[in-house]
Design an enzyme around this catalytic site. Structure first.
Site, PDB file in Angstrom:
ATOM      1  N   TYR A   1       0.987  -1.198  -0.137  1.00 21.39           N
ATOM      2  CA  TYR A   1      -0.002   0.072   0.019  1.00 21.39           C
ATOM      3  C   TYR A   1       0.912   1.312   0.062  1.00 21.39           C
ATOM      4  CZ  TYR A   1      -3.883   2.951   1.940  1.00 21.39           C
ATOM      5  OH  TYR A   1      -4.833   4.035   1.701  1.00 21.39           O
TER       6      TYR A   1
ATOM      7  N   LYS B   1       1.073   4.376  -2.846  1.00 21.57           N
ATOM      8  CA  LYS B   1       0.570   5.838  -2.154  1.00 21.57           C
ATOM      9  C   LYS B   1       1.791   6.608  -2.279  1.00 21.57           C
ATOM     10  CE  LYS B   1      -3.665   4.874  -1.506  1.00 21.57           C
ATOM     11  NZ  LYS B   1      -4.561   5.352  -2.149  1.00 21.57           N
TER      12      LYS B   1
END
Ligand code: CAA
Length: 240
Positions: A147, A151
């Site tokens: 993740y 990001k």
């Protein structure tokens, strides 16, 4: 000025708040969702915002979906790439599938969402792109190698798009939410979540509307010279 806005993952969580804020600002909003038909139908019923179902990880589906939105609502001037998933695990337990699922949705999904809308923005000389990144893309997070990579990648995307779009009247910016009271954060084990909240100087989770207001500003005509930037909204959890 009323424009057509596309919000991916726009029927739940932060995305739903963004869709509503953009509608309140006078825009024609299309909200996409991946699978939860019931939540999407309820959202449309409550807000009057039209929803569209497609998988942002699939380029052809995204391209066809965007063509449909433009046929229904007109040329898309505002794209908010918000759709995202988590598959948290410590790195030694993370499977290649957990890595791939998050990259495909969160990172390739941004390409798939912006790319089909980009030529029209260039032709019309106006566009607003906002990518919803995360505090965890800025600082990293135990259990989120996948993740956090996506990001952090979002920031590279907007900084590059900003340079390519600036001369064509297009801005591209990122918003980095901290921990916001959504289903995604509530899925974190309670003990872990409490520990995280104790490290947020504001002493609380953020509200989806606190992120939506940042987006509404960035897509407005007033934000015309803000390009390639990152707005952090995290209750003083992290500074970059
Ligand atoms: N720092 C240091 N050590 C940690 C840790 C941390 N933050 N979290 C867990 N550990 C340790 C545990 O104490 C444990 O240590 P021992 O083996 O010595 O007991 C070890 O790591 C492994 O822990 P588990 O066996 O419990 O690991 P697990 O397989 O159950 O997975 C996890 C743990 C999935 C990472 C879980 O801790 C978790 O969900 N953490 C939260 C991750 C997170 O913040 N996700 C954000 C989701 S919300 C979001 O993403 C939105 C946004 O943009 C902010």
């Amino acid at each position: 000025m009323a424009r057509t806005a596309l919000v991916t993952g726009g029927s739940r969580g932060i995305g739903a708040a963004i869709s509503k804020a953009l509608k309140a600002a006078g825009h024609n909003v299309a909200a996409t969702y991946a699978g939860n038909d019931e939540a999407a139908a309820k959202f449309t019923e409550e807000t009057g915002i039209k929803t569209y179902k497609w998988n942002v990880a699939d380029y052809d589906e995204s391209k066809a979906g965007i063509a449909q939105v433009e046929a229904d609502l007109g040329p898309i001037d505002i794209v908010v790439a918000n759709a995202g998933i988590t598959r948290d695990a410590p790195f030694h337990k993370m499977s290649p599938q957990q890595w791939k699922d998050v990259i495909d949705t969160n990172l390739t999904g941004v390409f798939n969402t912006v790319h089909p809308a980009w030529p029209g923005m260039r032709e019309r000389g106006f566009g607003r792109i906002v990518v919803i990144s995360s505090v965890n893309g800025q600082k990293g997070q135990f259990g989120q190698v996948n993740y956090a990579a996506t990001k952090a990648g979002d920031l590279g995307i907007v900084r590059s798009l900003a340079q390519e779009g600036a001369a064509k009247g297009i801005t591209a910016n990122a918003v980095c939410p901290g921990y916001i009271a959504t289903e995604m954060v509530m899925a974190v084990p309670e003990a872990v979540r409490e520990k995280i909240i104790s490290m947020i100087p504001a002493g609380r989770l953020g509200e989806p509307e606190e992120i939506a207001r940042c987006v509404a500003f960035l897509v407005s005509d007033d934000a015309s010279f803000i390009n390639g930037s990152t707005i952090s909204a995290n209750g003083a959890q992290f500074f970059s």
